[in-house]
Design a protein around this motif. Structure first.
Motif, PDB file in Angstrom:
ATOM      1  N   MET A   1       0.697  -1.207  -0.273  1.00 28.11           N
ATOM      2  CA  MET A   1      -0.044  -0.163   0.248  1.00 28.11           C
ATOM      3  C   MET A   1       0.773   1.147   0.286  1.00 28.11           C
ATOM      4  SD  MET A   1      -2.624   1.115   2.917  1.00 28.11           S
ATOM      5  CE  MET A   1      -3.992  -0.007   2.498  1.00 28.11           C
TER       6      MET A   1
ATOM      7  N   ILE B   1     -11.833   8.281   2.526  1.00 32.69           N
ATOM      8  CA  ILE B   1     -11.240   7.394   1.878  1.00 32.69           C
ATOM      9  C   ILE B   1     -12.365   5.640   1.129  1.00 32.69           C
ATOM     10  CG2 ILE B   1      -9.177   5.819   0.471  1.00 32.69           C
ATOM     11  CD1 ILE B   1      -7.421   7.644   1.280  1.00 32.69           C
ATOM     12  N   ARG B   2     -11.833   5.305   3.121  1.00 33.92           N
ATOM     13  CA  ARG B   2     -12.660   4.321   3.378  1.00 33.92           C
ATOM     14  C   ARG B   2     -14.426   4.422   3.241  1.00 33.92           C
ATOM     15  NH1 ARG B   2     -11.342   3.490   8.654  1.00 33.92           N
ATOM     16  NH2 ARG B   2      -9.474   2.462   8.240  1.00 33.92           N
TER      17      ARG B   2
ATOM     18  N   ARG C   1      -7.309   8.393   5.966  1.00 30.92           N
ATOM     19  CA  ARG C   1      -8.002   6.800   5.445  1.00 30.92           C
ATOM     20  C   ARG C   1      -9.152   7.108   6.092  1.00 30.92           C
ATOM     21  NH1 ARG C   1      -4.415   2.983   4.647  1.00 30.92           N
ATOM     22  NH2 ARG C   1      -2.487   5.092   5.292  1.00 30.92           N
TER      23      ARG C   1
ATOM     24  N   GLY D   1     -15.411   5.532  -0.087  1.00 31.02           N
ATOM     25  CA  GLY D   1     -15.802   3.074  -0.673  1.00 31.02           C
ATOM     26  C   GLY D   1     -14.342   2.917  -1.620  1.00 31.02           C
ATOM     27  N   LEU D   2     -13.711   3.794  -1.724  1.00 29.83           N
ATOM     28  CA  LEU D   2     -12.365   4.027  -2.129  1.00 29.83           C
ATOM     29  C   LEU D   2     -10.779   3.255  -2.211  1.00 29.83           C
ATOM     30  CD1 LEU D   2     -12.674   7.195  -4.014  1.00 29.83           C
ATOM     31  CD2 LEU D   2     -13.099   5.659  -5.020  1.00 29.83           C
ATOM     32  N   THR D   3     -10.773   2.579  -2.545  1.00 31.50           N
ATOM     33  CA  THR D   3      -8.916   2.289  -2.110  1.00 31.50           C
ATOM     34  C   THR D   3      -7.755   3.244  -1.637  1.00 31.50           C
ATOM     35  OG1 THR D   3      -8.681   1.401  -3.969  1.00 31.50           O
ATOM     36  CG2 THR D   3      -9.206  -0.281  -2.745  1.00 31.50           C
ATOM     37  N   VAL D   4      -6.747   2.960  -1.224  1.00 31.49           N
ATOM     38  CA  VAL D   4      -6.030   3.890  -1.614  1.00 31.49           C
ATOM     39  C   VAL D   4      -5.196   4.129  -2.254  1.00 31.49           C
ATOM     40  CG1 VAL D   4      -4.078   4.715   0.007  1.00 31.49           C
ATOM     41  CG2 VAL D   4      -5.542   4.051   1.381  1.00 31.49           C
ATOM     42  N   GLU D   5      -4.810   3.719  -2.888  1.00 35.09           N
ATOM     43  CA  GLU D   5      -3.804   3.215  -4.789  1.00 35.09           C
ATOM     44  C   GLU D   5      -5.360   3.727  -5.497  1.00 35.09           C
ATOM     45  OE1 GLU D   5      -4.413   0.289  -3.231  1.00 35.09           O
ATOM     46  OE2 GLU D   5      -2.242  -0.513  -2.235  1.00 35.09           O
ATOM     47  N   GLU D   6      -7.079   3.864  -5.656  1.00 37.27           N
ATOM     48  CA  GLU D   6      -7.878   4.334  -6.422  1.00 37.27           C
ATOM     49  C   GLU D   6      -7.437   6.326  -6.428  1.00 37.27           C
ATOM     50  OE1 GLU D   6     -10.683   1.132  -6.747  1.00 37.27           O
ATOM     51  OE2 GLU D   6     -10.844   2.760  -4.999  1.00 37.27           O
ATOM     52  N   PHE D   7      -7.942   6.640  -5.050  1.00 40.69           N
ATOM     53  CA  PHE D   7      -7.376   7.649  -4.083  1.00 40.69           C
ATOM     54  C   PHE D   7      -6.127   8.480  -4.432  1.00 40.69           C
ATOM     55  CE2 PHE D   7      -6.444  11.836  -1.448  1.00 40.69           C
ATOM     56  CZ  PHE D   7      -8.271  11.743  -1.305  1.00 40.69           C
TER      57      PHE D   7
END
Length: 75
Positions: A1, A61-62, A58, A65-71
């Protein structure tokens, strides 16, 4: 991550708008964003601060409904 960048609240709002969220209201220094499609509808509150703590970012982002990579890709 990948590590989370330190960004402002406004930058976070712009990034979430790219993901389909729309600012619906602001109360003081907190901006509410909403996305109705696809279900379920989600509302995310983002503080309009100069720098968001990594834990706060964080959580946003959670909730979105996104992942850290998508954000990070939307930045």
């Amino acid at each position: 991550m990948p590590p989370l960048p330190i960004i402002s609240g406004r930058s976070c709002v712009r990034t979430l708008e790219k993901a389909g969220y729309v600012a619906v209201r602001q109360s003081g220094s907190h901006i509410a964003l909403r996305r109705d499609d696809p279900p379920p509808a989600r509302t995310v509150i983002v503080p309009d601060h100069r720098a968001l703590d990594r834990g706060t970012l964080r959580a946003i982002i959670r909730q979105a409904g996104l992942t850290v990579e998508e954000f990070i890709a939307l930045l």
